[in-house]
Enzyme design. Structure first.
Site, PDB file in Angstrom:
ATOM      1  N   ARG A  15      21.404   6.701 136.301  1.00 29.23           N
ATOM      2  CA  ARG A  15      21.987   8.272 136.392  1.00 29.23           C
ATOM      3  C   ARG A  15      21.308   8.973 137.180  1.00 29.23           C
ATOM      4  O   ARG A  15      21.663  10.146 137.609  1.00 29.23           O
ATOM      5  CB  ARG A  15      22.339   8.700 134.941  1.00 29.23           C
ATOM      6  CG  ARG A  15      23.382   8.104 134.327  1.00 29.23           C
ATOM      7  CD  ARG A  15      23.536   8.506 132.563  1.00 29.23           C
ATOM      8  NE  ARG A  15      22.652   8.032 132.144  1.00 29.23           N
ATOM      9  CZ  ARG A  15      22.232   8.128 130.678  1.00 29.23           C
ATOM     10  NH1 ARG A  15      22.991   9.341 130.000  1.00 29.23           N
ATOM     11  NH2 ARG A  15      21.551   7.602 129.905  1.00 29.23           N
ATOM     12  N   ASN A 373     -21.349  36.102 161.892  1.00 28.91           N
ATOM     13  CA  ASN A 373     -19.844  36.575 162.245  1.00 28.91           C
ATOM     14  C   ASN A 373     -19.144  35.921 163.196  1.00 28.91           C
ATOM     15  O   ASN A 373     -19.816  35.926 164.440  1.00 28.91           O
ATOM     16  CB  ASN A 373     -20.137  38.175 162.712  1.00 28.91           C
ATOM     17  CG  ASN A 373     -18.870  38.998 162.608  1.00 28.91           C
ATOM     18  OD1 ASN A 373     -17.749  38.597 163.045  1.00 28.91           O
ATOM     19  ND2 ASN A 373     -19.014  40.346 162.110  1.00 28.91           N
TER      20      ASN A 373
HETATM   21  C1  UD1 Z   1      18.029   6.902 122.561  1.00 28.45           C
HETATM   22  C2  UD1 Z   1      18.178   6.575 121.158  1.00 28.45           C
HETATM   23  C3  UD1 Z   1      18.955   7.949 120.613  1.00 28.45           C
HETATM   24  C4  UD1 Z   1      18.014   9.122 120.678  1.00 28.45           C
HETATM   25  C5  UD1 Z   1      17.731   9.274 122.371  1.00 28.45           C
HETATM   26  C6  UD1 Z   1      16.614  10.429 122.290  1.00 28.45           C
HETATM   27  C7  UD1 Z   1      18.514   4.359 120.800  1.00 28.45           C
HETATM   28  C8  UD1 Z   1      19.525   3.216 120.496  1.00 28.45           C
HETATM   29  N1  UD1 Z   1      19.085   5.593 120.829  1.00 28.45           N
HETATM   30  O1  UD1 Z   1      19.180   7.065 123.100  1.00 28.45           O
HETATM   31  O2  UD1 Z   1      18.998   7.461 119.095  1.00 28.45           O
HETATM   32  O3  UD1 Z   1      18.523  10.347 120.300  1.00 28.45           O
HETATM   33  O4  UD1 Z   1      17.044   7.977 122.783  1.00 28.45           O
HETATM   34  O5  UD1 Z   1      16.415  10.529 123.649  1.00 28.45           O
HETATM   35  O6  UD1 Z   1      17.289   4.054 120.543  1.00 28.45           O
HETATM   36  N2  UD1 Z   1      14.727   1.461 127.236  1.00 28.45           N
HETATM   37  C9  UD1 Z   1      13.980   0.215 127.788  1.00 28.45           C
HETATM   38  N3  UD1 Z   1      14.699  -0.869 127.687  1.00 28.45           N
HETATM   39  C10 UD1 Z   1      16.010  -0.995 127.153  1.00 28.45           C
HETATM   40  C11 UD1 Z   1      16.628   0.376 127.034  1.00 28.45           C
HETATM   41  C12 UD1 Z   1      15.775   1.667 126.988  1.00 28.45           C
HETATM   42  O7  UD1 Z   1      12.628   0.136 127.927  1.00 28.45           O
HETATM   43  O8  UD1 Z   1      16.600  -2.146 127.248  1.00 28.45           O
HETATM   44  C13 UD1 Z   1      13.896   2.577 127.413  1.00 28.45           C
HETATM   45  C14 UD1 Z   1      14.304   3.774 128.306  1.00 28.45           C
HETATM   46  O9  UD1 Z   1      13.770   3.622 129.478  1.00 28.45           O
HETATM   47  C15 UD1 Z   1      14.011   5.096 127.730  1.00 28.45           C
HETATM   48  C16 UD1 Z   1      13.840   4.747 126.383  1.00 28.45           C
HETATM   49  O10 UD1 Z   1      13.998   3.343 126.217  1.00 28.45           O
HETATM   50  O11 UD1 Z   1      12.745   5.417 128.329  1.00 28.45           O
HETATM   51  C17 UD1 Z   1      15.381   5.281 125.628  1.00 28.45           C
HETATM   52  O12 UD1 Z   1      16.577   4.527 126.436  1.00 28.45           O
HETATM   53  P1  UD1 Z   1      17.782   5.458 126.841  1.00 28.45           P
HETATM   54  O13 UD1 Z   1      18.918   4.261 127.272  1.00 28.45           O
HETATM   55  O14 UD1 Z   1      17.611   6.413 127.481  1.00 28.45           O
HETATM   56  O15 UD1 Z   1      18.348   5.775 125.151  1.00 28.45           O
HETATM   57  P2  UD1 Z   1      19.359   6.781 124.876  1.00 28.45           P
HETATM   58  O16 UD1 Z   1      20.777   6.395 125.204  1.00 28.45           O
HETATM   59  O17 UD1 Z   1      18.805   8.134 125.563  1.00 28.45           O
END
Ligand code: UD1
Ligand code: CA
Length: 454
Positions: A15, A373
């Site tokens: 995104r 200076n």
């Molecule tokens: C997640 C939480 C949500 C919380 C929110 C807070 C879960 C399922 N959901 O959602 O409850 O309110 O964060 O910001 O945990 N990442 C990995 N590997 C993966 C997927 C993600 O390393 O396979 C990392 C991403 O880089 C990121 C973090 O995990 O730093 C969160 O992942 P993201 O997909 O942004 O989760 P949210 O949908 O925001």
């Protein structure tokens, strides 16, 4: 028990619509993940595990440092899967704190109380007026946490819950390993959700801890450019508050940029439009005028930077006066009481105590003594087209206006250089040296007049 911190940083960040991996996007002049690493280190853990995507190795190469274990997550199968990748490196009897690479502003003081919790599982929550996008905290009638439901899997009642999962959790490693091994993908995204461990813990009648963050500001994440801009605003406000608590006067905290690391003493004043980046240290009473840009500067007490000056890699020893409209480049060192005025450019040059270059000069690769200076329009001709050369100006020298000092050259103590000179050879102490064609006046000369041939 040893503390193991797992930082999730493998997300695709699609995104953001940027070729730069999400966690490398800067907030307050530092990569988001670099900020999370700083916070992690401040908690003095036994180990830091960073889960990253091997498809974007620059995350690892840019931020690699001793004490980090890099864990490759080959497929983005969800936050639960990501944590699971790091668990083989975590001892059974350890404690685990999970942080996110895209939640960069969280402060050690906010996390410290979590580390004191006795429960096997604790979540850091926040209350948001607009909880959209976050996992909602589910509680039973007694107020106990019984699960977390992701927005996409939530019904409309659950969506109206304003207490949300910050994403940061703390757990006993042994229990966490058990729960992670039983995660499934039966949800709207077909992912292994870390948040599902809460319902598992509740089913086992395991007590779940929760800590409410004092404010949601430092727990904001960045999923797109607009949230990144909000983080920037939050980061600036946090830095401004920290500095103001130390007695710094910031004329308008919303009209400055305070990036990187700033160390400032009381009585410092930062006027509107100033941009600080890199690593700056501002001594007591330093005054940063409107529109100034400071990068990697170490400014001694009482130094005043007047409007619209640009300084990089500058050191001042005391109450110097700089600008308006000065440009000081790396390697500029000013002893106490120096004055550098408008349209003066300086690089790799030291000015001794009380020396002045008040207007329109270029001083490069020079060693300038005390009480010197430098007249307007002086230029150190330091570059011969191939190499750079030094100009040495001893104490007490007076350089007349519009002088070119062709380096390598040195000017002896207390020497005076006549205005308009081109100095190509070393000049003696205490003498006037000048190189100028003799001035002549032509008697009987008349100005040409229109229409008259000579
Ligand atoms: C997640 C939480 C949500 C919380 C929110 C807070 C879960 C399922 N959901 O959602 O409850 O309110 O964060 O910001 O945990 N990442 C990995 N590997 C993966 C997927 C993600 O390393 O396979 C990392 C991403 O880089 C990121 C973090 O995990 O730093 C969160 O992942 P993201 O997909 O942004 O989760 P949210 O949908 O925001
Ligand atoms: Ca997120």
């Amino acid at each position: 028990m040893s503390l193991h911190i797992i930082i999730l940083a493998a997300g695709d960040g699609t995104r953001m619509k940027s070729s730069l991996p999400k966690v490398l996007h800067p907030v307050g002049g530092k990569a988001m993940l670099a900020r999370v690493l700083e916070t992690a280190r401040a908690l003095e853990p036994a180990a830091i595990h960073v889960v990253y995507n091997p498809g974007t190795p620059e995350v690892r190469t840019t931020l690699d440092a001793p004490g980090i274990t890099w864990v490759a997550q080959h497929e983005r199968l969800g936050t639960g899967h990501a944590v699971q990748q790091a668990m083989p490196g975590v001892p059974e009897d350890a404690e685990v704190l999970v942080l996110y690479g895209d939640i960069p502003l969280v402060q050690p003081a906010t996390l410290a109380p979590m580390l004191e919790r006795p429960e096997a599982l604790t979540v850091l929550t926040m209350d948001l007026a607009e909880p959209a996008g976050y996992g909602r905290i589910l509680r039973d009638v007694k107020g106990r946490v019984v699960g977390i439901v992701e927005e996409r899997d939530a019904d409309s009642d659950q969506r109206s819950i304003t207490e949300v999962n910050s994403g940061i959790i703390f757990a006993r490693a042994g229990s966490l390993k058990g729960w992670l091994s039983r995660l499934g993908t039966g949800n709207s995204q077909g992912e292994y959700y870390l948040t599902d461990v809460f319902a598992m813990a509740a089913d086992e009648a395991c007590e779940i801890g929760s800590i409410g963050a004092p404010s949601g500001r430092e727990l904001q994440g960045a999923n797109d450019q607009s949230q990144l801009a909000q983080l920037e605003t939050a980061c600036r406000a946090m830095t401004a508050e920290r500095l103001m608590q130390k007695g710094v006067r910031i004329m308008d905290p919303e009209r400055v940029e305070l990036r990187g690391d700033i160390e400032a003493s009381p009585e410092v004043v930062i006027d509107v439009g100033a941009i600080l980046e890199g690593r700056n240290r501002l001594g007591e009473g330093v005054h940063v005028g409107p529109g100034c840009v400071l990068k990697d500067c170490d400014l001694g007490a009482g130094t005043r930077i007047h409007a619209y000056s640009v300084l990089e890699g500058v050191r001042t020893q005391g109450d110097c006066d700089i600008g308006p409209f000065a440009r000081l480049r790396p390697g500029t060192e000013l002893d106490a009481g120096c004055k550098v005025g408008n349209f003066v450019e300086i690089k790799q040059t030291r000015l001794g105590e009380g020396s002045k270059a008040s207007h329109l000069s270029y001083l490069g690769d020079a060693k300038i003594g005390a009480g010197v200076n430098i007249g307007a329009g002086t230029i150190t001709c330091n570059y011969d087209g191939a190499n750079k050369h030094q100009t040495v100006i001893a104490d007490g020298v007076f350089i007349g206006s519009d002088t070119q000092l062709v380096a390598p050259v040195s000017i002896g103590r207390n020497a005076v250089i006549g205005a308009g000179s081109t100095i190509t050879r070393d000049t003696p102490e205490d003498q006037l040296t000048l190189s100028r064609s003799k001035q002549v006046s032509v008697p009987g000369w008349r100005r040409p007049q229109k229409g008259k041939k000579k």
